[in-house]
Design a protein around this motif. Structure first.
Motif, PDB file in Angstrom:
ATOM      1  N   ASP A   1       0.819  -1.211   0.000  1.00  0.00           N
ATOM      2  CA  ASP A   1       0.000   0.000   0.000  1.00  0.00           C
ATOM      3  C   ASP A   1       0.854   1.262   0.000  1.00  0.00           C
ATOM      4  O   ASP A   1       0.428   2.299  -0.510  1.00  0.00           O
ATOM      5  CB  ASP A   1      -0.921   0.030   1.231  1.00  0.00           C
ATOM      6  N   SER A   2       2.037   1.189   0.604  1.00  0.00           N
ATOM      7  CA  SER A   2       2.862   2.387   0.725  1.00  0.00           C
ATOM      8  C   SER A   2       3.608   2.731  -0.566  1.00  0.00           C
ATOM      9  O   SER A   2       4.128   3.825  -0.700  1.00  0.00           O
ATOM     10  CB  SER A   2       3.865   2.224   1.875  1.00  0.00           C
ATOM     11  N   LEU A   3       3.661   1.797  -1.491  1.00  0.00           N
ATOM     12  CA  LEU A   3       4.326   2.059  -2.761  1.00  0.00           C
ATOM     13  C   LEU A   3       3.360   2.781  -3.693  1.00  0.00           C
ATOM     14  O   LEU A   3       2.206   2.410  -3.805  1.00  0.00           O
ATOM     15  CB  LEU A   3       4.783   0.745  -3.412  1.00  0.00           C
ATOM     16  N   GLU A   4       3.833   3.802  -4.339  1.00  0.00           N
ATOM     17  CA  GLU A   4       2.981   4.517  -5.283  1.00  0.00           C
ATOM     18  C   GLU A   4       2.955   3.768  -6.599  1.00  0.00           C
ATOM     19  O   GLU A   4       3.991   3.408  -7.147  1.00  0.00           O
ATOM     20  CB  GLU A   4       3.522   5.922  -5.527  1.00  0.00           C
ATOM     21  N   SER A   5       1.777   3.548  -7.120  1.00  0.00           N
ATOM     22  CA  SER A   5       1.643   2.886  -8.410  1.00  0.00           C
ATOM     23  C   SER A   5       1.693   3.930  -9.504  1.00  0.00           C
ATOM     24  O   SER A   5       0.959   4.899  -9.475  1.00  0.00           O
ATOM     25  CB  SER A   5       0.324   2.112  -8.469  1.00  0.00           C
ATOM     26  N   LYS A   6       2.580   3.741 -10.429  1.00  0.00           N
ATOM     27  CA  LYS A   6       2.730   4.679 -11.537  1.00  0.00           C
ATOM     28  C   LYS A   6       2.527   3.949 -12.852  1.00  0.00           C
ATOM     29  O   LYS A   6       3.311   4.081 -13.778  1.00  0.00           O
ATOM     30  CB  LYS A   6       4.124   5.307 -11.501  1.00  0.00           C
ATOM     31  N   HIS A   7       1.490   3.146 -12.910  1.00  0.00           N
ATOM     32  CA  HIS A   7       1.254   2.344 -14.107  1.00  0.00           C
ATOM     33  C   HIS A   7       0.900   3.230 -15.293  1.00  0.00           C
ATOM     34  O   HIS A   7       0.042   4.074 -15.203  1.00  0.00           O
ATOM     35  CB  HIS A   7       0.134   1.338 -13.874  1.00  0.00           C
ATOM     36  N   SER A   8       1.587   3.007 -16.374  1.00  0.00           N
ATOM     37  CA  SER A   8       1.275   3.725 -17.602  1.00  0.00           C
ATOM     38  C   SER A   8       1.199   2.708 -18.717  1.00  0.00           C
ATOM     39  O   SER A   8       1.744   1.627 -18.615  1.00  0.00           O
ATOM     40  CB  SER A   8       2.356   4.758 -17.903  1.00  0.00           C
ATOM     41  N   SER A   9       0.512   3.046 -19.777  1.00  0.00           N
ATOM     42  CA  SER A   9       0.419   2.095 -20.875  1.00  0.00           C
ATOM     43  C   SER A   9       1.771   1.964 -21.548  1.00  0.00           C
ATOM     44  O   SER A   9       2.540   2.918 -21.635  1.00  0.00           O
ATOM     45  CB  SER A   9      -0.647   2.556 -21.873  1.00  0.00           C
ATOM     46  N   TYR A  10       2.041   0.774 -22.035  1.00  0.00           N
ATOM     47  CA  TYR A  10       3.347   0.488 -22.613  1.00  0.00           C
ATOM     48  C   TYR A  10       3.473   1.035 -24.021  1.00  0.00           C
ATOM     49  O   TYR A  10       2.702   0.718 -24.891  1.00  0.00           O
ATOM     50  CB  TYR A  10       3.579  -1.032 -22.623  1.00  0.00           C
ATOM     51  N   LYS A  11       4.429   1.915 -24.172  1.00  0.00           N
ATOM     52  CA  LYS A  11       4.821   2.375 -25.498  1.00  0.00           C
ATOM     53  C   LYS A  11       6.329   2.283 -25.543  1.00  0.00           C
ATOM     54  O   LYS A  11       7.008   2.677 -24.592  1.00  0.00           O
ATOM     55  CB  LYS A  11       4.383   3.826 -25.735  1.00  0.00           C
ATOM     56  N   GLU A  12       6.825   1.782 -26.612  1.00  0.00           N
ATOM     57  CA  GLU A  12       8.268   1.580 -26.757  1.00  0.00           C
ATOM     58  C   GLU A  12       9.011   2.871 -26.444  1.00  0.00           C
ATOM     59  O   GLU A  12       8.741   3.920 -27.023  1.00  0.00           O
ATOM     60  CB  GLU A  12       8.582   1.124 -28.189  1.00  0.00           C
ATOM     61  N   GLY A  13       9.932   2.815 -25.490  1.00  0.00           N
ATOM     62  CA  GLY A  13      10.781   3.958 -25.170  1.00  0.00           C
ATOM     63  C   GLY A  13      10.131   4.995 -24.268  1.00  0.00           C
ATOM     64  O   GLY A  13      10.773   5.952 -23.887  1.00  0.00           O
ATOM     65  N   SER A  14       8.853   4.846 -23.912  1.00  0.00           N
ATOM     66  CA  SER A  14       8.193   5.870 -23.108  1.00  0.00           C
ATOM     67  C   SER A  14       8.202   5.546 -21.616  1.00  0.00           C
ATOM     68  O   SER A  14       7.700   6.310 -20.829  1.00  0.00           O
ATOM     69  CB  SER A  14       6.751   6.050 -23.578  1.00  0.00           C
ATOM     70  N   ILE A  15       8.746   4.407 -21.227  1.00  0.00           N
ATOM     71  CA  ILE A  15       8.702   3.981 -19.830  1.00  0.00           C
ATOM     72  C   ILE A  15       9.980   4.398 -19.119  1.00  0.00           C
ATOM     73  O   ILE A  15      11.078   4.161 -19.608  1.00  0.00           O
ATOM     74  CB  ILE A  15       8.536   2.462 -19.737  1.00  0.00           C
ATOM     75  N   ASN A  16       9.806   4.993 -17.961  1.00  0.00           N
ATOM     76  CA  ASN A  16      10.958   5.331 -17.149  1.00  0.00           C
ATOM     77  C   ASN A  16      11.091   4.252 -16.086  1.00  0.00           C
ATOM     78  O   ASN A  16      10.453   4.327 -15.043  1.00  0.00           O
ATOM     79  CB  ASN A  16      10.778   6.712 -16.515  1.00  0.00           C
ATOM     80  N   ALA A  17      11.901   3.268 -16.372  1.00  0.00           N
ATOM     81  CA  ALA A  17      12.076   2.135 -15.462  1.00  0.00           C
ATOM     82  C   ALA A  17      13.288   2.328 -14.574  1.00  0.00           C
ATOM     83  O   ALA A  17      13.867   1.369 -14.077  1.00  0.00           O
ATOM     84  CB  ALA A  17      12.199   0.849 -16.264  1.00  0.00           C
ATOM     85  N   ASP A  18      13.664   3.559 -14.355  1.00  0.00           N
ATOM     86  CA  ASP A  18      14.825   3.840 -13.515  1.00  0.00           C
ATOM     87  C   ASP A  18      14.462   3.552 -12.055  1.00  0.00           C
ATOM     88  O   ASP A  18      13.563   4.186 -11.496  1.00  0.00           O
ATOM     89  CB  ASP A  18      15.254   5.298 -13.687  1.00  0.00           C
ATOM     90  N   PRO A  19      15.160   2.626 -11.429  1.00  0.00           N
ATOM     91  CA  PRO A  19      14.827   2.248 -10.047  1.00  0.00           C
ATOM     92  C   PRO A  19      14.952   3.393  -9.050  1.00  0.00           C
ATOM     93  O   PRO A  19      14.303   3.377  -8.016  1.00  0.00           O
ATOM     94  CB  PRO A  19      15.825   1.134  -9.722  1.00  0.00           C
ATOM     95  N   LYS A  20      15.761   4.418  -9.372  1.00  0.00           N
ATOM     96  CA  LYS A  20      15.919   5.514  -8.397  1.00  0.00           C
ATOM     97  C   LYS A  20      14.607   6.280  -8.216  1.00  0.00           C
ATOM     98  O   LYS A  20      14.309   6.761  -7.144  1.00  0.00           O
ATOM     99  CB  LYS A  20      17.071   6.429  -8.768  1.00  0.00           C
ATOM    100  N   TYR A  21      13.771   6.365  -9.267  1.00  0.00           N
ATOM    101  CA  TYR A  21      12.466   7.019  -9.133  1.00  0.00           C
ATOM    102  C   TYR A  21      11.512   6.170  -8.289  1.00  0.00           C
ATOM    103  O   TYR A  21      10.719   6.691  -7.513  1.00  0.00           O
ATOM    104  CB  TYR A  21      11.854   7.304 -10.509  1.00  0.00           C
ATOM    105  N   PHE A  22      11.607   4.871  -8.466  1.00  0.00           N
ATOM    106  CA  PHE A  22      10.806   3.953  -7.649  1.00  0.00           C
ATOM    107  C   PHE A  22      11.244   4.043  -6.190  1.00  0.00           C
ATOM    108  O   PHE A  22      10.427   4.099  -5.280  1.00  0.00           O
ATOM    109  CB  PHE A  22      10.964   2.536  -8.189  1.00  0.00           C
ATOM    110  N   LEU A  23      12.557   4.122  -5.978  1.00  0.00           N
ATOM    111  CA  LEU A  23      13.122   4.199  -4.634  1.00  0.00           C
ATOM    112  C   LEU A  23      12.654   5.468  -3.917  1.00  0.00           C
ATOM    113  O   LEU A  23      12.400   5.444  -2.713  1.00  0.00           O
ATOM    114  CB  LEU A  23      14.651   4.149  -4.713  1.00  0.00           C
TER     115      LEU A  23
END
Length: 197
Positions: free
Chosen positions: A109-131
Motif C-alpha cells: 500500500d505504501s508504494l505509489e503505483s505509476k502504471h502507464s500504458s506500454y509504449k516503446e521507449g516511453s517507460i521510465n524504469a529507472d529504479p531511483k524514481y521507484f526508490l
C-alpha cells in the motif's frame, strides 16, 4: 392417525411422567404417532409393542447421538483448520503484505503505483524514481542491496504494474527468468527486513 381416546391416554400418561417428558429427546421421539400407539399398547402389557418401542427408541437415540457426534467433529475440525490457516498466514506473510504500521498499512500500500500504458521507449524504469516513492526506510535500505537487474524488474513489476511476460518482451529474456529474478529479489528483501526488525 391417533384417535381421541389414544390422545387422552397419552396426555394422561405424560401428566403422570412429567419428569421423563421434560427431556427433549423423549419429546422428539413422541412426535411420531406410531410411537405413541406403541407406548399405549406397551403400557397395557403388550410385550411385542414394548420390544418394538424399545428398538425404535434405541434407533432414535443413536441417530441423535450420531448427528451430535458428526456435528461436533465438523465443528472442531473447522476450528482446527482455521487455527492452522491463521498460524500459516502469520508465519508466511509476503514482504509486501506485511503490515508496517499499527493502522494496517502494508508495504504494498505504501508504494505509489505509476502504471502507464506500454509504449516503446516511453517507460521510465529507472529504479531511483521507484526508490524515491518508498516511505519505509528499511525497505529503501533493502532495495539498494538488490542487483541492478533485480531493481529494474522490481520497478517494472511493482511500480509500473507490468506482468512478467510484458517485462520479458522489454528486456528480451524469458518470462521464467523474470519470475525467478523477481522472486529472488523478494526473498532478499524479506530476509533483510526480517533480520533488521
Amino acid at each position: 392417525m391417533l384417535t381421541a381416546e389414544q390422545i387422552r391416554i397419552f396426555q394422561e400418561y405424560k401428566k403422570n411422567k412429567k419428569r421423563i417428558f421434560s427431556d427433549r429427546i423423549i419429546q422428539s421421539f413422541f412426535q411420531d404417532g406410531v410411537h405413541i400407539e406403541l407406548l399405549i399398547l406397551a403400557s397395557d402389557g403388550n410385550s411385542d409393542a414394548q420390544k418394538q418401542i424399545e428398538e425404535k427408541f434405541l434407533r432414535h437415540y443413536f441417530r441423535i447421538r450420531f448427528i451430535n457426534y458428526v456435528s461436533s467433529t465438523i465443528k472442531f475440525y473447522t476450528i482446527g483448520q482455521q487455527r492452522a490457516l491463521q498460524k500459516y498466514d502469520t508465519r508466511s506473510l509476503l514482504v509486501l503484505d506485511k503490515p508496517i504500521s499499527e493502522n494496517g498499512i502494508t508495504l504494498k500500500d505504501s508504494l505509489e503505483s505509476k502504471h502507464s500504458s506500454y509504449k516503446e521507449g516511453s517507460i521510465n524504469a529507472d529504479p531511483k524514481y521507484f526508490l524515491e516513492s518508498f516511505t519505509n526506510s528499511l525497505l529503501e535500505e533493502a532495495f539498494q542491496l538488490l542487483t541492478e537487474k533485480q531493481k529494474i524488474i522490481a520497478t517494472l513489476c511493482y511500480a509500473l504494474s507490468f506482468q512478467d511476460n510484458e517485462i520479458a518482451k522489454m528486456i528480451k529474456v524469458s518470462p521464467q527468468a523474470i519470475g525467478k529474478t523477481r522472486n529472488l529479489a523478494l526473498r532478499k528483501l524479506k530476509i533483510y527486513m526480517t533480520e533488521r526488525r
